[in-house]
Write an enzyme that holds these catalytic residues in place. Structure first.
Site, PDB file in Angstrom:
ATOM      1  N   HIS A   1       3.422  88.241  67.951  1.00 14.65           N
ATOM      2  CA  HIS A   1       4.744  87.632  68.084  1.00 14.65           C
ATOM      3  C   HIS A   1       5.546  87.939  66.829  1.00 14.65           C
ATOM      4  O   HIS A   1       5.020  87.992  65.719  1.00 14.65           O
ATOM      5  CB  HIS A   1       4.596  86.120  68.261  1.00 14.65           C
TER       6      HIS A   1
ATOM      7  N   GLU B   1      -0.831  84.711  69.346  1.00 15.46           N
ATOM      8  CA  GLU B   1       0.504  84.955  68.804  1.00 15.46           C
ATOM      9  C   GLU B   1       0.502  85.919  67.616  1.00 15.46           C
ATOM     10  O   GLU B   1       1.468  85.982  66.867  1.00 15.46           O
ATOM     11  CB  GLU B   1       1.168  83.622  68.425  1.00 15.46           C
TER      12      GLU B   1
ATOM     13  N   GLU C   1      13.574  76.898  67.007  1.00 11.98           N
ATOM     14  CA  GLU C   1      12.786  78.128  67.090  1.00 11.98           C
ATOM     15  C   GLU C   1      13.640  79.232  67.696  1.00 11.98           C
ATOM     16  O   GLU C   1      14.381  79.012  68.657  1.00 11.98           O
ATOM     17  CB  GLU C   1      11.536  77.946  67.954  1.00 11.98           C
TER      18      GLU C   1
ATOM     19  N   ARG D   1      -2.909  74.430  74.364  1.00 14.54           N
ATOM     20  CA  ARG D   1      -2.235  73.379  73.602  1.00 14.54           C
ATOM     21  C   ARG D   1      -1.541  72.494  74.623  1.00 14.54           C
ATOM     22  O   ARG D   1      -1.446  72.839  75.803  1.00 14.54           O
ATOM     23  CB  ARG D   1      -1.237  73.965  72.608  1.00 14.54           C
TER      24      ARG D   1
ATOM     25  N   CYS E   1      -0.310  65.034  83.674  1.00 11.40           N
ATOM     26  CA  CYS E   1      -1.731  64.735  83.842  1.00 11.40           C
ATOM     27  C   CYS E   1      -1.915  63.869  85.080  1.00 11.40           C
ATOM     28  O   CYS E   1      -1.113  62.966  85.341  1.00 11.40           O
ATOM     29  CB  CYS E   1      -2.272  64.017  82.604  1.00 11.40           C
TER      30      CYS E   1
ATOM     31  N   GLU F   1       7.195  70.875  71.685  1.00 18.56           N
ATOM     32  CA  GLU F   1       7.492  71.270  73.062  1.00 18.56           C
ATOM     33  C   GLU F   1       6.722  70.429  74.084  1.00 18.56           C
ATOM     34  O   GLU F   1       5.940  70.942  74.891  1.00 18.56           O
ATOM     35  CB  GLU F   1       7.191  72.755  73.267  1.00 18.56           C
TER      36      GLU F   1
END
Length: 688
Positions: free
Chosen positions: A374, A371, A323, A119, A163, A158
């Protein structure tokens, strides 16, 4: 006079409680989604971040959209009076987009283009990616702008990384041309490119830092990091353009990060700059409780530092804990569950330092992928009869009792300077201990002295107006940007107290060493000059003493300084600087400026700041003694104070209350005027 901050939306009353919800992963199992809505009520959760990674469900093929599932989720949230923080899904794009438009894939510093996957693997300069995200965000805004569940936009997720593709190289050159007014010679001077014959004769020769040259040109490294922040913000601005246009009354946020597990600020982006572009600060907190790396109280102090940093980004406006885990994560080196009481205590610590939410990642555990193990409110068991679910529900009930605190904030008289650009420059410098120069540790060590005594602190950048504080502390202020020394001088002249340390005033904003002696532009206000700094080895036992007869161990740094207009308050007892000043004070106008020429043990800072607070009359939240490992914090609206007492130890603790003061326990409605007893990991919230 009462002062409150309307944080998100008129429909919101009290604290937000809930978390990341990914129904797009369960559309093939509608009974699971039905069960989610039953469990939400039982958990006393009413706020959910929706569709953070839902792009492939919203646009399964290019130009073909499916909003029916999201309509259903939004409607069902509204039906039960719950709130949606609706995300723009740019953090992870569908495979068709990477396949058809490979320019959207990020290029690493080694100039290799990534494959599809992960991601945040996108180029923030790509016109295609900007067009596609803007287009989808416009459709979301048009569709849900009047939806009763919508209270906030969650922009991407986030933001981070960089790049190095050709598009970004050209954008970097454009950024530099603008910064240096198309004057290549000015850039060469600012970057000191004569070193190793790196002088540029054409703009096309400039590229982003590559792995083999990361330590060569520090000015270039610094400008590259500034560019990455600026370009990330520009990408974000492209994302929110249709949201601002179509939903001007819906606030926007994006979740900032910490550097885990030790709880340092995230270094990838300058959040002082990013904070200007968001309506509400939010961040993701994942400390490694019970890991054994440090005591629970030491880690709690570091977590508090980051909470206060993010609260300070918007001048004390409450932030959102976007979070956190209700149990454990799956990506620490060793993944520990939170011991009994810690889930509540960790959440309440965020509230105490200014959060108006407790939100979790994640609501329901996913069934597959990285995840799946998690922690979550709803485990794979799928029901409410688990320890974690019951703890979350219990916390939800407590937050409902604490509703009057939402919207209040913290009003510190003390500020510590933490600056991202200063941190970048310190880490890049080839000097001192090249493994860890301990800049953020220095900031957190000074902070801990106030945390232990129950004295609130703001964590601010160099751009901040310092005039509202009485004490300003600048640990390792290696870089001094233009105008900062003048602000500090004005602050001290008008009666403020400034505390500086070793390795301050070394470079300017381009990471060029300041000529004429250190601490450069701070020399006048501090009344000393620094000749050299030494890094001590672990087996060197260096001591310093103060005029009051106290002696302390010195840490890894000691500096040779010369007193000019200042007075020495302490000296090195031994070692290469034996007899030389280690602590000075300079009366400057109506205020004072202190200089600490060595890194010292915690006891030194504790005693120094305790004496200083007593001398200038800054009072802690409560006047009685606070046991080691107990944190006492305060939120206020100016008319009513709310006092949080939190026990970060595994022992029973007793906190005496000031004589003659009466408090109400907001969770039990009981009154007390003598002392508070705290079991391990227990807390109380008192109203005077």
């Amino acid at each position: 006079m009462e002062k409150r901050y309307p944080l998100v939306h008129p429909n919101v009353k009290g604290f937000l409680h809930g978390g990341d919800y990914n129904p797009d992963q369960w559309l093939h199992m509608p009974d699971i989604i039905d069960e989610d809505f039953r469990l939400m009520k039982l958990a006393h959760c009413q706020t959910f971040s929706i569709s953070i990674f839902g792009w492939s469900k919203l646009e399964p093929t290019e130009g073909q959209y499916d909003f029916a599932w999201l309509d259903d989720i939004m409607d069902r949230l509204a039906e039960q009076g719950a709130h949606a923080i609706l995300a723009t899904p740019s953090g992870a794009r569908p495979a068709w987009l990477s396949q058809k438009y490979p320019e959207v894939l990020r290029v690493e510093a080694n100039r290799q283009r990534n494959l599809h996957g992960l991601r945040h693997n996108h180029c923030f300069t790509s016109p295609v990616y900007r067009e596609k995200t803007n287009q989808l965000n416009r459709l979301l805004a048009e569709r849900y702008k009047d939806h009763p569940a919508l209270i906030m936009w969650h922009i991407s997720n986030e933001y981070g990384g960089e790049c190095h593709c050709d598009l970004c190289q050209e954008a970097f050159r454009t950024y530099l041309k603008n910064k240096y007014n198309d004057d290549l010679e000015a850039l060469n001077q600012a970057w000191w490119t004569g070193f190793w014959s790196h002088t540029f004769s054409d703009w096309s020769q400039i590229e982003s830092p590559a792995p083999h040259g990361e330590h060569m040109i520090h000015g270039m490294n610094l400008d590259w990091k500034r560019f990455v922040t600026a370009q990330t913000i520009h990408f974000y601005q492209n994302e929110i353009e249709p949201l601002r246009e179509l939903t001007p009354n819906i606030p926007v946020t994006t979740n900032f990060m910490g550097d885990y597990p030790h709880m340092r600020p995230y270094l990838g982006l300058d959040y002082h700059q990013f904070a200007k572009e968001v309506d509400v600060i939010s961040w993701d907190s994942y400390p490694a409780w019970h890991s054994g790396r440090e005591t629970t109280a030491e880690l709690a102090s570091n977590v508090a530092f980051v909470h206060d940093l993010y609260r300070s980004l918007k001048n004390g406006q409450p932030f959102l804990l976007m979070e956190s885990t209700p149990s454990l994560v799956n990506w620490h080196e060793v993944n520990k569950v939170k011991h009994k009481g810690m889930a509540h205590l960790s959440a309440m610590q965020a509230i105490a330092h200014g959060s108006d939410s407790v939100l979790y990642f994640q609501w329901r555990q996913g069934r597959g992928a990285s995840e799946k193990l998690h922690g979550a409110v709803v485990s794979h068991a799928g029901h409410e009869n688990t320890r974690v679910f019951q703890e979350v529900a219990d916390l939800g009930k407590q937050l409902e009792k604490l509703q009057p605190i939402a919207g209040t904030s913290v009003q510190p008289e003390v500020a510590i300077i933490y600056d991202w650009e200063n941190h970048w420059a310190i880490d890049d410098a080839q000097a001192l201990n090249n493994t860890n120069k301990r800049y953020v540790e220095a900031c957190q060590t000074h902070y801990r002295s106030f945390w232990k005594k129950g004295i609130p602190v703001d964590i601010v950048g160099m751009e901040k107006d310092f005039s509202s504080y009485r004490v300003l502390i600048g640990p390792m202020l290696y870089m001094v940007k233009p105008g900062v020394a003048e602000k500090i001088e004005a602050f001290v002249k008008s009666g403020g107290v400034f505390v500086a340390t070793y390795w301050s005033g070394i470079v300017d904003e381009n990471d060029l060493c300041i000529l004429g002696g250190f601490p450069g532009p701070l020399r006048n206000v501090l009344g000393i000059w620094a000749e050299e700094i030494n890094t001590f080895m672990p087996d060197e036992h260096v001591m310093m003493s103060t005029g009051n007869g106290r002696t302390y161990d010195v840490g890894q740094y000691g500096e040779l300084i010369h007193v000019e207009s200042a007075a020495a308050l302490g000296h090195f007892e031994n070692g290469c600087y034996e007899g030389q000043p280690a602590l000075t004070v300079h009366q400057f106008g109506d205020g004072k400026a202190y200089y600490m020429a060595s890194e010292n043990v915690q006891a030194f800072y504790d005693e120094f700041y305790e004496d200083l607070m007593r001398d200038i009359g800054i009072k802690p939240v409560i006047s009685s003694a606070i046991p080691e490992g107990v944190s006492v914090q305060r939120r206020t609206d100016g008319a009513q104070d709310y006092v949080f007492m939190m026990n970060f130890t595994e022992q029973q603790q007793h906190v005496p209350l000031p004589s003659g003061e009466n408090y109400e326990n907001m969770l039990t409605a009981q009154h007390t005027s003598q002392q508070v007893q705290l079991a391990p990991y227990e807390y109380v919230i008192l109203k005077k």
